[in-house]
Motif scaffolding. Sequence first.
Motif, PDB file in Angstrom:
ATOM      1  N   ASP A 154       0.798  -0.993   0.285  1.00 26.92           N
ATOM      2  CA  ASP A 154       0.059   0.214   0.544  1.00 26.92           C
ATOM      3  C   ASP A 154       0.896   1.469  -0.112  1.00 26.92           C
ATOM      4  O   ASP A 154       0.019   2.305  -0.009  1.00 26.92           O
TER       5      ASP A 154
ATOM      6  N   TRP B 209      -0.303   6.411 -12.525  1.00 31.85           N
ATOM      7  CA  TRP B 209      -0.826   7.331 -12.239  1.00 31.85           C
ATOM      8  C   TRP B 209      -2.766   7.021 -12.167  1.00 31.85           C
ATOM      9  O   TRP B 209      -2.473   7.047 -10.216  1.00 31.85           O
ATOM     10  N   ARG B 210      -2.806   5.799 -12.032  1.00 29.75           N
ATOM     11  CA  ARG B 210      -3.644   5.228 -11.200  1.00 29.75           C
ATOM     12  C   ARG B 210      -3.145   3.948 -10.020  1.00 29.75           C
ATOM     13  O   ARG B 210      -4.183   4.220  -9.245  1.00 29.75           O
ATOM     14  N   TRP B 211      -2.612   3.497 -10.165  1.00 28.72           N
ATOM     15  CA  TRP B 211      -1.790   3.212  -9.229  1.00 28.72           C
ATOM     16  C   TRP B 211      -1.847   4.011  -7.563  1.00 28.72           C
ATOM     17  O   TRP B 211      -1.931   3.803  -6.754  1.00 28.72           O
ATOM     18  N   ARG B 212      -1.080   5.047  -8.147  1.00 27.21           N
ATOM     19  CA  ARG B 212      -0.723   6.086  -7.603  1.00 27.21           C
ATOM     20  C   ARG B 212      -1.871   6.805  -7.103  1.00 27.21           C
ATOM     21  O   ARG B 212      -1.609   7.232  -5.516  1.00 27.21           O
ATOM     22  N   ALA B 213      -2.671   6.577  -7.164  1.00 26.12           N
ATOM     23  CA  ALA B 213      -3.781   7.887  -6.747  1.00 26.12           C
ATOM     24  C   ALA B 213      -4.483   6.692  -5.715  1.00 26.12           C
ATOM     25  O   ALA B 213      -5.119   6.744  -5.092  1.00 26.12           O
ATOM     26  N   ARG B 214      -4.761   5.359  -6.187  1.00 27.66           N
ATOM     27  CA  ARG B 214      -5.301   4.348  -5.283  1.00 27.66           C
ATOM     28  C   ARG B 214      -4.350   4.180  -3.422  1.00 27.66           C
ATOM     29  O   ARG B 214      -4.824   3.867  -2.528  1.00 27.66           O
ATOM     30  N   SER B 215      -2.872   4.543  -3.984  1.00 28.27           N
ATOM     31  CA  SER B 215      -1.894   4.597  -2.535  1.00 28.27           C
ATOM     32  C   SER B 215      -1.607   5.520  -1.865  1.00 28.27           C
ATOM     33  O   SER B 215      -0.806   6.552  -2.297  1.00 28.27           O
ATOM     34  N   ARG B 216      -2.741   7.107  -1.860  1.00 30.09           N
ATOM     35  CA  ARG B 216      -1.958   8.024  -0.923  1.00 30.09           C
ATOM     36  C   ARG B 216      -0.941   7.881   0.078  1.00 30.09           C
ATOM     37  O   ARG B 216      -1.640   7.049   1.386  1.00 30.09           O
TER      38      ARG B 216
END
Length: 162
Positions: A4, A152-159
Amino acid sequence: MRPDGDDEGRHETELERLDRNWASLVQELRVVQTGVQFLVGALLLLPFQAEFAAVSQQMRVLYLVTVCSAFGAAVFLVAPVSWHRILFRRHRLGHVVAAAHRCALAGIALLGVALTGSLILVVDVVAGDAAGVVAGIVTAVLFAATWLIAPWRWRARSRPHP
């Protein structure tokens, strides 16, 4: 690091984190710099080949965009070395890491443009205009999906934690 993105288990100082980030970034840059340098060299040879005279004006423009993108990628991907050398022992590692991160992103974007342009040029010569256009579209979509959208999608999910 946990999946995460939680770094709490590292127990590192800010300087240790910057050192780790710098080392990671330098390793990533090593991977792409060699490829970019090879691409630039190969592209520089093309206009000096006899067959280049038969290339259409449209493909010459694409060639120039491709060469300029490859050179731009080389500039941005090597720039962190200059930043590091100039700011070495000035206690500015945070600035170096931040600038190198931005340079790496710009260099990778320009590399995607250069690789796409190179493929279009090759496919156009080998298989014709329509195939070149299709290859360019497929390659641009592939780069966008794998180099931009997915990360970017993974980055958005893992703040990150505050």
